[in-house]
Design a protein around this motif. Sequence first.
Motif, PDB file in Angstrom:
ATOM      1  N   PRO A  97       0.844  -1.202   0.000  1.00  0.00           N
ATOM      2  CA  PRO A  97       0.000   0.000   0.000  1.00  0.00           C
ATOM      3  C   PRO A  97       0.877   1.249   0.000  1.00  0.00           C
ATOM      4  N   PRO A  98       0.300   2.379  -0.380  1.00  0.00           N
ATOM      5  CA  PRO A  98       1.083   3.612  -0.279  1.00  0.00           C
ATOM      6  C   PRO A  98       1.399   3.899   1.183  1.00  0.00           C
ATOM      7  N   PRO A  99       2.539   4.539   1.464  1.00  0.00           N
ATOM      8  CA  PRO A  99       2.827   4.887   2.863  1.00  0.00           C
ATOM      9  C   PRO A  99       1.848   5.957   3.344  1.00  0.00           C
ATOM     10  N   PRO A 100       1.633   6.051   4.652  1.00  0.00           N
ATOM     11  CA  PRO A 100       0.636   7.003   5.179  1.00  0.00           C
ATOM     12  C   PRO A 100       0.841   8.440   4.697  1.00  0.00           C
ATOM     13  N   GLU A 101       2.107   8.863   4.572  1.00  0.00           N
ATOM     14  CA  GLU A 101       2.352  10.253   4.170  1.00  0.00           C
ATOM     15  C   GLU A 101       2.031  10.512   2.692  1.00  0.00           C
ATOM     16  N   ARG A 102       1.853   9.436   1.900  1.00  0.00           N
ATOM     17  CA  ARG A 102       1.472   9.601   0.489  1.00  0.00           C
ATOM     18  C   ARG A 102       0.173   8.856   0.192  1.00  0.00           C
ATOM     19  N   SER A 103      -0.715   8.826   1.161  1.00  0.00           N
ATOM     20  CA  SER A 103      -1.934   8.023   1.024  1.00  0.00           C
ATOM     21  C   SER A 103      -2.882   8.576  -0.028  1.00  0.00           C
ATOM     22  N   PRO A 110     -17.838  15.644   8.045  1.00  0.00           N
ATOM     23  CA  PRO A 110     -18.756  15.172   9.103  1.00  0.00           C
ATOM     24  C   PRO A 110     -20.044  14.618   8.487  1.00  0.00           C
ATOM     25  N   GLY A 111     -20.399  13.418   8.885  1.00  0.00           N
ATOM     26  CA  GLY A 111     -21.620  12.781   8.390  1.00  0.00           C
ATOM     27  C   GLY A 111     -21.489  12.141   7.018  1.00  0.00           C
ATOM     28  N   GLU A 112     -20.330  12.291   6.359  1.00  0.00           N
ATOM     29  CA  GLU A 112     -20.156  11.720   5.013  1.00  0.00           C
ATOM     30  C   GLU A 112     -20.028  10.207   5.082  1.00  0.00           C
ATOM     31  N   VAL A 113     -20.686   9.540   4.147  1.00  0.00           N
ATOM     32  CA  VAL A 113     -20.584   8.100   3.984  1.00  0.00           C
ATOM     33  C   VAL A 113     -20.066   7.880   2.568  1.00  0.00           C
ATOM     34  N   ARG A 114     -18.882   7.277   2.444  1.00  0.00           N
ATOM     35  CA  ARG A 114     -18.246   7.145   1.136  1.00  0.00           C
ATOM     36  C   ARG A 114     -18.316   5.706   0.633  1.00  0.00           C
ATOM     37  N   GLY A 166      -5.967   3.728   8.265  1.00  0.00           N
ATOM     38  CA  GLY A 166      -6.137   2.412   8.868  1.00  0.00           C
ATOM     39  C   GLY A 166      -7.365   1.680   8.364  1.00  0.00           C
ATOM     40  N   ILE A 167      -8.458   2.392   8.149  1.00  0.00           N
ATOM     41  CA  ILE A 167      -9.675   1.716   7.679  1.00  0.00           C
ATOM     42  C   ILE A 167      -9.525   1.290   6.226  1.00  0.00           C
ATOM     43  N   PHE A 168      -8.862   2.111   5.405  1.00  0.00           N
ATOM     44  CA  PHE A 168      -8.628   1.718   4.013  1.00  0.00           C
ATOM     45  C   PHE A 168      -7.688   0.512   3.951  1.00  0.00           C
ATOM     46  N   LEU A 169      -6.684   0.500   4.810  1.00  0.00           N
ATOM     47  CA  LEU A 169      -5.766  -0.628   4.876  1.00  0.00           C
ATOM     48  C   LEU A 169      -6.509  -1.902   5.286  1.00  0.00           C
ATOM     49  N   ALA A 170      -7.355  -1.808   6.300  1.00  0.00           N
ATOM     50  CA  ALA A 170      -8.104  -2.978   6.790  1.00  0.00           C
ATOM     51  C   ALA A 170      -9.051  -3.526   5.731  1.00  0.00           C
ATOM     52  N   SER A 183     -13.394   1.840  -5.697  1.00  0.00           N
ATOM     53  CA  SER A 183     -13.083   3.253  -5.903  1.00  0.00           C
ATOM     54  C   SER A 183     -11.589   3.429  -6.142  1.00  0.00           C
ATOM     55  N   ALA A 184     -11.236   4.490  -6.864  1.00  0.00           N
ATOM     56  CA  ALA A 184      -9.826   4.782  -7.130  1.00  0.00           C
ATOM     57  C   ALA A 184      -9.078   5.019  -5.822  1.00  0.00           C
ATOM     58  N   GLU A 185      -9.766   5.480  -4.814  1.00  0.00           N
ATOM     59  CA  GLU A 185      -9.146   5.739  -3.516  1.00  0.00           C
ATOM     60  C   GLU A 185      -8.776   4.437  -2.797  1.00  0.00           C
ATOM     61  N   LEU A 186      -9.635   3.419  -2.889  1.00  0.00           N
ATOM     62  CA  LEU A 186      -9.382   2.152  -2.202  1.00  0.00           C
ATOM     63  C   LEU A 186      -8.433   1.240  -2.978  1.00  0.00           C
ATOM     64  N   ALA A 187      -8.425   1.321  -4.292  1.00  0.00           N
ATOM     65  CA  ALA A 187      -7.659   0.390  -5.135  1.00  0.00           C
ATOM     66  C   ALA A 187      -6.200   0.201  -4.701  1.00  0.00           C
ATOM     67  N   PRO A 188      -5.440   1.260  -4.356  1.00  0.00           N
ATOM     68  CA  PRO A 188      -4.038   1.045  -3.978  1.00  0.00           C
ATOM     69  C   PRO A 188      -3.845   0.266  -2.671  1.00  0.00           C
TER      70      PRO A 188
END
Length: 197
Positions: A97-103, A110-114, A166-170, A183-188
Amino acid sequence: MLSTLLPLSQSDPAGLAAALAREVTPLGGWPAYGASRAIAELLGLAFEGEAATAVLDGAIRFLRQNGIPPLRVRPYEWSRWVDTGGTVEAWLPTIPPPPPERSGLRELAPGEVRHVATMTADRDANTIYVQHDGAGGYVAVIDARFSDEDPTRSRGAWKRADSLYGIFLAVGLALQAPPHWVSAELAPYIPLPRPVI
């Protein structure tokens, strides 16, 4: 084919395994996988012997060559892999996965569900969302039908983490390979490529 294999599986199980091994071991691929399933179904998961193991090893090679993640491997196939020294790490090469600093993750409002993944192409497929848990952490939620008989949809917490990273990693680790839509955000964060088959 079943009408030929079934009587033979009862009268000469070792002979059936040997015949299948002779035919499919040089071929590999789908024939090896099909023969392995036939042995497991007709002779039982406890059936052993050099021929049956050769067929099973061919099926395992086929699964690995086609990028099937461990999550989708049958327990008896996985047991054989582990018994011969295989590990989760060695099953398939993973994508770190990408490192946290380049996530590249965009913080949740607030209240967003993605929406981050849809498991299959079915209209009523399970979907995965991420959101704040209200206590400073993050939660991955699965939206699914209650059952095959009851199409009522409900959402339930699946994974929790202290950070968005952490949640994307899990979620990525749990999925192992990309589902139908991601999603393009989760794919990596998904460690294995999409299976070939």
